[in-house]
Write an enzyme that holds these catalytic residues in place. Sequence first.
Site, mmCIF file in Angstrom:
data_model
loop_
_atom_site.group_PDB
_atom_site.id
_atom_site.type_symbol
_atom_site.label_atom_id
_atom_site.label_comp_id
_atom_site.label_asym_id
_atom_site.label_seq_id
_atom_site.Cartn_x
_atom_site.Cartn_y
_atom_site.Cartn_z
ATOM 1 N N THR A 250 8.172 25.663 7.503
ATOM 2 C CA THR A 250 7.457 26.261 8.824
ATOM 3 C C THR A 250 7.385 27.748 8.688
ATOM 4 O OG1 THR A 250 9.784 26.778 9.565
ATOM 5 C CG2 THR A 250 8.919 24.550 10.021
ATOM 6 N N GLU A 251 6.595 28.420 9.384
ATOM 7 C CA GLU A 251 6.151 29.566 9.653
ATOM 8 C C GLU A 251 7.313 30.514 10.232
ATOM 9 O OE1 GLU A 251 3.696 31.241 8.118
ATOM 10 O OE2 GLU A 251 2.682 29.370 7.709
ATOM 11 N N PRO A 252 7.704 31.539 9.834
ATOM 12 C CA PRO A 252 8.508 32.373 10.560
ATOM 13 C C PRO A 252 8.557 32.443 11.883
ATOM 14 C CG PRO A 252 7.307 33.856 9.311
ATOM 15 C CD PRO A 252 6.828 32.601 9.024
ATOM 16 N N ILE B 232 30.455 28.792 5.307
ATOM 17 C CA ILE B 232 29.246 28.091 4.296
ATOM 18 C C ILE B 232 28.289 29.171 4.453
ATOM 19 C CG2 ILE B 232 27.795 26.381 4.249
ATOM 20 C CD1 ILE B 232 29.640 24.532 5.894
ATOM 21 N N GLU B 233 27.865 29.862 5.415
ATOM 22 C CA GLU B 233 26.785 31.072 5.350
ATOM 23 C C GLU B 233 27.248 31.820 4.115
ATOM 24 O OE1 GLU B 233 24.659 30.705 9.421
ATOM 25 O OE2 GLU B 233 26.179 32.091 9.453
ATOM 26 N N ARG C 289 24.834 35.061 3.083
ATOM 27 C CA ARG C 289 23.978 35.311 4.247
ATOM 28 C C ARG C 289 24.324 36.711 4.461
ATOM 29 N NH1 ARG C 289 22.317 33.381 9.306
ATOM 30 N NH2 ARG C 289 21.308 35.073 10.454
ATOM 31 N N ARG D 55 16.651 34.919 5.575
ATOM 32 C CA ARG D 55 18.340 34.593 5.386
ATOM 33 C C ARG D 55 18.214 33.689 4.411
ATOM 34 N NH1 ARG D 55 17.651 32.981 10.754
ATOM 35 N NH2 ARG D 55 16.924 34.869 10.938
ATOM 36 N N ASP E 211 20.731 29.915 7.240
ATOM 37 C CA ASP E 211 20.942 30.127 8.613
ATOM 38 C C ASP E 211 21.638 28.541 9.165
ATOM 39 O OD1 ASP E 211 21.270 31.268 11.112
ATOM 40 O OD2 ASP E 211 19.122 30.633 11.568
ATOM 41 N N ASP F 120 23.085 26.888 12.587
ATOM 42 C CA ASP F 120 23.114 27.452 14.310
ATOM 43 C C ASP F 120 23.775 26.093 14.952
ATOM 44 O OD1 ASP F 120 22.360 30.106 14.156
ATOM 45 O OD2 ASP F 120 20.285 29.389 14.345
ATOM 46 N N LEU G 199 25.767 27.515 24.180
ATOM 47 C CA LEU G 199 25.432 26.026 24.211
ATOM 48 C C LEU G 199 25.014 25.776 25.404
ATOM 49 C CD1 LEU G 199 28.867 24.897 22.532
ATOM 50 C CD2 LEU G 199 26.257 25.140 21.471
#
Length: 274
Positions: free
Chosen positions: A161-163, A195-196, A201, A210, A213, A215, A231
């Site tokens: 995907t594009e940023p 983990i990041e 990261r 990055r 990432d 989330d 959330l």
Amino acid sequence: MDEISVKNLEVFCHHGVYKEENVLGQKFLVDIISKVDTREAGKTDELALSVSYGDICRCVKKEMTKQNDKLLERVAERLAECILLQFPQINEVEIEVKKPWAPVLMHMDYASVKIKRSWHKVYIGVGSNLGEREEYMKLAKERVSGLPKTRNFKSAAIIETEPYGYTEQGKFLNTVYYIETLYTPEEFLDKLHQIENEANRKREIHWGPRTLDLDILLYDNLITEDEELTLPHPEMTKRLFVLEPLCMLYPRGIHPLERRRYADILEDLKGKEQ
């Protein structure tokens, strides 16, 4: 959800703050309420389609006698985790650990601690656009799927995907994971941050490049708002790179705040960006 209950299971063990409790031991009483779908077992009379309360009792006794704890809170926590990990049909369990002879120098029936624990459904957004993107995505899948206190990991397909936001950067690889966990949202977020960090990261530019990432998009239908974790993820309904892989796993899911299906939100967003 149906229930399988065990009341006042007696277990002799050595939990307590005082030395005498650890040496002499005492009787504890345990109540267990397990949430299980018993319909098929009730229709077929097949034990394999339910959970044996005898096996639950043996699990509790083994767990309670394998080590000495100071606090009933610790005993109850270990029991709940043990049952949920050992019996996959059980989605939620309520544990009450009672101490009839609590040393308070006053008459009472018992002191107790009661807790309720369950499996939680989590959806995670995953992205990488810096360095060896494919290797970081592979690392993320290995580490997230291998986390303790989790089960039923699934991954959507990876898309390029594009940023978003800050556009002066390379293209992203994105996907969404589904997993069930016993961790709280804060505990699970901490695991993702670890983990990041393993992927080096750096948080230098908002929405910037990055290596990895991770989330939390959804945690059950929980709605929260604080500095560390909001959330559902506040940006998820604005992002094609989140909604497209999310709909591969959960197209008929309903957003807890917008009360719309993710597939419908995705179609509307596609229409706006054309």
